[in-house]
Design an enzyme around this catalytic site. Structure first.
Site, PDB file in Angstrom:
ATOM      1  N   CYS A   1       0.814  -1.223   0.000  1.00 31.29           N
ATOM      2  CA  CYS A   1       0.000   0.000   0.000  1.00 31.29           C
ATOM      3  C   CYS A   1       0.848   1.274   0.000  1.00 31.29           C
ATOM      4  O   CYS A   1       0.321   2.362  -0.227  1.00 31.29           O
ATOM      5  CB  CYS A   1      -0.942  -0.008   1.191  1.00 31.29           C
ATOM      6  SG  CYS A   1      -2.044  -1.432   1.165  1.00 31.29           S
TER       7      CYS A   1
ATOM      8  N   HIS B   1      -3.220   6.999   2.452  1.00 28.67           N
ATOM      9  CA  HIS B   1      -3.637   5.734   1.868  1.00 28.67           C
ATOM     10  C   HIS B   1      -5.038   5.406   2.394  1.00 28.67           C
ATOM     11  O   HIS B   1      -5.288   5.460   3.602  1.00 28.67           O
ATOM     12  CB  HIS B   1      -2.632   4.641   2.248  1.00 28.67           C
ATOM     13  CG  HIS B   1      -3.141   3.268   2.027  1.00 28.67           C
ATOM     14  ND1 HIS B   1      -3.674   2.881   0.812  1.00 28.67           N
ATOM     15  CD2 HIS B   1      -3.228   2.196   2.846  1.00 28.67           C
ATOM     16  CE1 HIS B   1      -4.064   1.617   0.909  1.00 28.67           C
ATOM     17  NE2 HIS B   1      -3.807   1.185   2.128  1.00 28.67           N
TER      18      HIS B   1
ATOM     19  N   ASN C   1     -10.108  -0.383   0.178  1.00 31.60           N
ATOM     20  CA  ASN C   1      -8.654  -0.234   0.172  1.00 31.60           C
ATOM     21  C   ASN C   1      -8.117  -0.814  -1.137  1.00 31.60           C
ATOM     22  O   ASN C   1      -8.142  -2.025  -1.334  1.00 31.60           O
ATOM     23  CB  ASN C   1      -8.086  -0.982   1.388  1.00 31.60           C
ATOM     24  CG  ASN C   1      -6.573  -0.955   1.448  1.00 31.60           C
ATOM     25  OD1 ASN C   1      -5.906  -0.616   0.467  1.00 31.60           O
ATOM     26  ND2 ASN C   1      -6.034  -1.331   2.588  1.00 31.60           N
TER      27      ASN C   1
HETATM   28  N1  COA Z   1     -18.286  -8.805   9.881  1.00 30.97           N
HETATM   29  C1  COA Z   1     -18.744  -9.087  11.102  1.00 30.97           C
HETATM   30  N2  COA Z   1     -17.945  -9.438  12.111  1.00 30.97           N
HETATM   31  C2  COA Z   1     -16.627  -9.479  11.871  1.00 30.97           C
HETATM   32  C3  COA Z   1     -16.081  -9.209  10.621  1.00 30.97           C
HETATM   33  C4  COA Z   1     -16.970  -8.862   9.593  1.00 30.97           C
HETATM   34  N3  COA Z   1     -16.551  -8.569   8.372  1.00 30.97           N
HETATM   35  N4  COA Z   1     -14.738  -9.337  10.687  1.00 30.97           N
HETATM   36  C5  COA Z   1     -14.440  -9.688  11.937  1.00 30.97           C
HETATM   37  N5  COA Z   1     -15.582  -9.789  12.674  1.00 30.97           N
HETATM   38  C6  COA Z   1     -15.749 -10.126  14.074  1.00 30.97           C
HETATM   39  C7  COA Z   1     -14.584 -10.905  14.612  1.00 30.97           C
HETATM   40  O1  COA Z   1     -14.738 -12.283  14.358  1.00 30.97           O
HETATM   41  C8  COA Z   1     -14.658 -10.565  16.065  1.00 30.97           C
HETATM   42  O2  COA Z   1     -15.652 -11.383  16.671  1.00 30.97           O
HETATM   43  P1  COA Z   1     -15.423 -12.010  18.135  1.00 30.97           P
HETATM   44  O3  COA Z   1     -15.289 -10.809  19.026  1.00 30.97           O
HETATM   45  O4  COA Z   1     -16.654 -12.794  18.323  1.00 30.97           O
HETATM   46  O5  COA Z   1     -14.171 -12.793  18.006  1.00 30.97           O
HETATM   47  C9  COA Z   1     -15.188  -9.145  16.101  1.00 30.97           C
HETATM   48  O6  COA Z   1     -15.783  -8.931  14.836  1.00 30.97           O
HETATM   49  C10 COA Z   1     -14.113  -8.100  16.321  1.00 30.97           C
HETATM   50  O7  COA Z   1     -13.049  -8.400  15.430  1.00 30.97           O
HETATM   51  P2  COA Z   1     -11.771  -7.519  15.384  1.00 30.97           P
HETATM   52  O8  COA Z   1     -10.829  -8.079  14.385  1.00 30.97           O
HETATM   53  O9  COA Z   1     -11.281  -7.324  16.805  1.00 30.97           O
HETATM   54  O10 COA Z   1     -12.396  -6.170  14.840  1.00 30.97           O
HETATM   55  P3  COA Z   1     -11.765  -4.733  14.823  1.00 30.97           P
HETATM   56  O11 COA Z   1     -12.601  -3.832  15.636  1.00 30.97           O
HETATM   57  O12 COA Z   1     -10.292  -4.737  15.064  1.00 30.97           O
HETATM   58  O13 COA Z   1     -12.001  -4.330  13.302  1.00 30.97           O
HETATM   59  C11 COA Z   1     -10.783  -4.158  11.249  1.00 30.97           C
HETATM   60  C12 COA Z   1     -11.411  -5.080  12.275  1.00 30.97           C
HETATM   61  C13 COA Z   1     -10.113  -4.999  10.195  1.00 30.97           C
HETATM   62  C14 COA Z   1     -11.888  -3.317  10.623  1.00 30.97           C
HETATM   63  C15 COA Z   1      -9.765  -3.227  11.968  1.00 30.97           C
HETATM   64  O14 COA Z   1      -8.903  -3.991  12.770  1.00 30.97           O
HETATM   65  C16 COA Z   1      -8.945  -2.450  10.985  1.00 30.97           C
HETATM   66  O15 COA Z   1      -9.473  -1.634  10.263  1.00 30.97           O
HETATM   67  N6  COA Z   1      -7.622  -2.637  10.961  1.00 30.97           N
HETATM   68  C17 COA Z   1      -6.754  -2.012   9.985  1.00 30.97           C
HETATM   69  C18 COA Z   1      -6.768  -2.857   8.748  1.00 30.97           C
HETATM   70  C19 COA Z   1      -6.175  -2.165   7.575  1.00 30.97           C
HETATM   71  O16 COA Z   1      -6.418  -1.020   7.333  1.00 30.97           O
HETATM   72  N7  COA Z   1      -5.386  -2.923   6.812  1.00 30.97           N
HETATM   73  C20 COA Z   1      -4.782  -2.473   5.607  1.00 30.97           C
HETATM   74  C21 COA Z   1      -3.649  -1.557   5.893  1.00 30.97           C
HETATM   75  S1  COA Z   1      -2.827  -1.170   4.442  1.00 30.97           S
END
Ligand code: COA
Length: 336
Positions: A118, A260, A290
């Site tokens: 990215c 980004h 993204n």
């Molecule tokens: N829909 C519904 N539930 C989902 C899900 C989805 N698409 N993806 C994950 N979950 C669930 C998980 O299983 C978890 O459930 P549990 O608590 O029962 O285990 C819960 O939601 C929380 O998951 P978590 O991974 O802790 O969520 P989060 O609040 O960290 O959000 C992201 C996840 C990916 C949105 C967040 O971490 C994020 O944006 N990170 C940065 C990622 C990024 O930008 N990457 C590219 C960089 S270049």
């Protein structure tokens, strides 16, 4: 401005391309267990574009974006000296840039791929500006393009909701130091955390029976979302501040913040940490998700089309992602 700079870099034109096929959050909830509400509140994404159909590759999108940029300034492709394709999803591991060179008819250009996920477009612009500023080349086409939909595990709801396919291109030209647009840059990598976001190569269990050689293949995007989030929100503001400091300008001088397009919460958190008004954030990720290396040039091209950016505006552009690699460029926009 770097003291060793002999010439400047100007950005003559930008172009972008997205596939026609759109996948909404509602439709996504038919593929994995998720909801529009979950995705939108955590990421700001509403829909993304996917490159569907047979034999479609990152090169097709990259060519489209490049042609649009070339057409804007009626540039003959034969005038391009170098093509840098920033991508992590080539259709040939030896590189896709040469296919683009050929199809554009850029017969005088050398062409290579640059892999920095990215942050690829940022690295591409910085690399190009070195060639332009030291006088090696006159015209360089920098493309950020990715089709991560081909590298997503479509049963993994934690990653498949985030990404989309796109390409963005910019034509850079060598110019006098007075017209220079790339005022400063700052780049970083911390490979300690490469496992937080990767498409790793996985070897087969059994080696070749005679050669003891393990072959394998690349699998899917694997991500530790929480760690990537924390990394972006902590490191990107530091990178921006370092860049501002070495230019001797302040946060108040920033007209636009172009990050980004990973996640709206990241964009807002970075702006908040730097006390930058949210009205200065350039964002289009609700429509595209993204798009990896394409996200910055796609958002820049749209902002220019919308006539948001004016002559001499200071734009802080930061990329971050797998590597982990991140970096910032401070641009002063010049309209031609
Ligand atoms: N829909 C519904 N539930 C989902 C899900 C989805 N698409 N993806 C994950 N979950 C669930 C998980 O299983 C978890 O459930 P549990 O608590 O029962 O285990 C819960 O939601 C929380 O998951 P978590 O991974 O802790 O969520 P989060 O609040 O960290 O959000 C992201 C996840 C990916 C949105 C967040 O971490 C994020 O944006 N990170 C940065 C990622 C990024 O930008 N990457 C590219 C960089 S270049």
């Amino acid at each position: 401005m770097k003291s060793f700079m002999m010439r400047g870099t100007k950005i003559l034109a930008t172009g972008s391309a997205v596939p026609d096929s759109s996948l909404s959050n509602h439709k996504m909830s038919e593929i994995v267990q998720t909801s529009d509400e979950w995705i939108f509140t955590r990421t700001g994404i509403k829909e993304r574009r996917l490159l569907t159909g047979v034999n479609q590759s990152v090169a097709d999108l990259a060519i489209l974006a490049s042609r649009k940029a070339l057409d804007k300034i009626s540039m003959n492709p034969q005038d391009i000296d170098l093509i840098i394709l920033a991508t992590s999803s080539p259709n040939d591991l030896f590189g896709s840039a040469s296919q683009i060179q050929c199809k554009l008819g850029a017969i005088n250009a050398v062409a290579f791929d640059l892999t920095a996920a990215c942050s690829g477009f940022i690295l591409g612009i910085v690399t190009a500006s070195q060639f332009l500023q030291n006088g090696s080349y006159r015209n360089i086409l920098v493309i950020g393009a990715d089709v991560l939909s081909k590298w997503i595990d479509w049963s993994d709801r934690s990653t498949c909701i985030l990404f989309g396919d796109a390409a963005g291109a910019a034509i850079l030209q060598s110019c006098s130091k007075e017209d220079n647009s790339i005022l400063e840059f700052q780049l970083n990598t911390d490979g300690n955390y490469s496992n937080h976001l990767s498409i790793s190569y996985q070897e087969e269990i059994n080696p070749h029976p005679i050669l003891n050689l393990y072959q394998g293949s690349f699998k899917y995007v694997v991500m530790n979302g929480k760690e990537v989030y924390k990394f972006a929100v902590s490191q990107v503001p530091l990178s921006i501040l370092k860049c501002l400091k070495s230019l001797n300008i302040s946060v108040g001088d920033i007209d636009w913040l172009l990050l980004h397009q990973a996640n709206e919460r990241i964009l807002k958190a970075v702006a908040e940490k730097l006390s930058i008004s949210s009205s200065k954030i350039i964002a289009n990720l609700s429509k595209y998700g993204n798009t990896s290396a394409a996200s910055i040039p796609l958002a820049l091209d749209e902002a220019l089309q919308d006539k948001k950016i004016s002559h001499n505006d200071i734009i802080v552009v930061s990329g971050f992602g797998a590597g982990l690699t991140w970096g910032t460029i401070i641009m002063q926009w010049k309209s031609y």
